[in-house]
Design an enzyme around this catalytic site. Structure first.
Site, mmCIF file in Angstrom:
data_model
loop_
_atom_site.group_PDB
_atom_site.id
_atom_site.type_symbol
_atom_site.label_atom_id
_atom_site.label_comp_id
_atom_site.label_asym_id
_atom_site.label_seq_id
_atom_site.Cartn_x
_atom_site.Cartn_y
_atom_site.Cartn_z
ATOM 1 N N GLY A 46 -12.817 -16.428 15.731
ATOM 2 C CA GLY A 46 -13.142 -15.188 14.683
ATOM 3 C C GLY A 46 -12.095 -14.433 14.277
ATOM 4 N N ASN A 47 -12.576 -13.202 13.810
ATOM 5 C CA ASN A 47 -11.669 -12.054 13.183
ATOM 6 C C ASN A 47 -10.829 -12.812 12.255
ATOM 7 O OD1 ASN A 47 -10.358 -9.704 13.000
ATOM 8 N ND2 ASN A 47 -8.896 -9.911 14.394
ATOM 9 N N HIS A 77 -7.478 -18.934 8.014
ATOM 10 C CA HIS A 77 -8.779 -19.493 8.854
ATOM 11 C C HIS A 77 -9.557 -20.307 7.303
ATOM 12 C CE1 HIS A 77 -8.437 -16.813 12.033
ATOM 13 N NE2 HIS A 77 -8.347 -18.027 12.665
ATOM 14 N N LYS A 131 0.286 -22.834 12.621
ATOM 15 C CA LYS A 131 0.367 -21.692 13.047
ATOM 16 C C LYS A 131 0.773 -21.848 14.502
ATOM 17 C CE LYS A 131 0.800 -17.035 13.826
ATOM 18 N NZ LYS A 131 0.209 -17.162 14.962
ATOM 19 N N SER A 150 -4.535 -13.221 13.679
ATOM 20 C CA SER A 150 -5.796 -12.277 13.892
ATOM 21 C C SER A 150 -5.051 -11.227 14.680
ATOM 22 C CB SER A 150 -6.731 -12.779 14.893
ATOM 23 O OG SER A 150 -7.562 -13.948 13.884
#
Ligand code: PAF
Length: 279
Positions: free
Chosen positions: A27-28, A33, A146, A183
């Site tokens: 998430g975030n 993403h 990444k 993130s």
């Protein structure tokens, strides 16, 4: 786009479908993403993203408790790029009892670099990823470059455990100044954010040195670490490795990757750059 919180509901939603492409996340979400979701969509089947902050991959002193939980915003972003399903389980749903059955990935790959500075990290990653794979049963799973070592550890797990899943790699998304999107960039102060690009610059400097004919990896690594320290960073490592197995390169190795992890203030950033040694 459907948002499912239980394993049973997700399995029901996926019943009868084939060719699922899966993007696991914590998430975030950011543009990096979303690029992975777009890549997943190219495979033609339904796209499932998971959002789960996985306690197993955090050491007690790390940021599990403060890791941003932004489910509403994440779902809006996922909807905007055509994701079909979001699997967002609670911790109790995924780990109703303490997870005592875990995956121990190959130490030769998982105990170096990130694994050396974050012992047990890849056990936690592989355990949750295998569990998510068993829940989603994807045909394709997309991971970002990444997290280069993570991608390699997952590929190795998929191969050695004969999982019927194609692992697809997405390129690292970068901000205009070259900082890899993460993130954790959100933890940086304004001044730190301006400085953060230095990590990518050091990797590019190693690439330039290779092109200029240097092959003294250890010196190149030490020089980069030294420059970062003088700028106020606390580097864990800067390493030039073979792309194939992340071991130190020999004289004939051409396909390399430079990887770095360093702390800026309280934020730990990682980055990497694939490099080819000119013949
Ligand atoms: O890369 C991540 O966000 C996490 O390590 C992953 C793969 C979702 C497992 O928790």
């Amino acid at each position: 786009m459907r948002i499912l919180h239980t394993i049973a509901d997700l399995r029901q939603a996926l019943a009868g479908t084939t060719g699922t492409a899966f993007v696991p996340t914590m998430g975030n979400l950011h543009e990096g993403h979303l690029a992975l979701i777009k890549l997943a969509k190219e495979h033609g089947g339904p796209v499932v993203a998971s959002i789960f902050v996985n306690r197993l991959q955090f050491a007690p002193h790390e940021d599990f408790d403060t890791y941003p939980r932004t489910l509403g915003r994440d779902c809006e972003l996922l909807r905007s790029v055509g994701c079909n399903m979001v699997f967002a389980p609670s911790e109790n749903e995924l780990y109703p009892q303490p997870q005592t059955c875990t995956v121990r990935p190959d130490p030769a790959l998982a105990d170096i670099l990130e694994g050396r500075f974050r012992p047990g990290f890849f056990n936690g990653v592989c355990t949750v990823v295998l569990k998510l794979f068993n829940i989603v049963e994807p045909k394709v799973a997309v991971f970002g470059k990444k997290d280069y070592q993570q991608l390699m550890v997952i590929r190795h797990m998929v191969r050695e455990l004969a999982l019927p899943i194609e692992v697809v790699a997405g390129e690292t998304a970068r901000a205009d100044d070259g900082l890899a999107l993460s993130s954790r960039n959100g933890y940086l102060s304004e001044a730190e954010r301006a400085e953060a690009v230095a990590l990518a610059q050091e990797l590019r400097a190693i690439g330039a040195a290779l092109r200029a004919g240097r092959r003294d990896w250890a010196a190149l690594e030490a020089e980069a670490v030294d420059r970062l320290v003088r700028r106020g960073w606390k580097p864990d490592y800067v390493a030039v490795r073979r792309r194939v197995d992340l071991l130190e390169p020999g004289a004939d190795d051409r396909e390399l990757v430079a990887l770095a992890a360093a702390r800026l203030g309280t934020t730990r950033l990682i980055d990497n750059l694939e490099l080819s040694v000119p013949a």
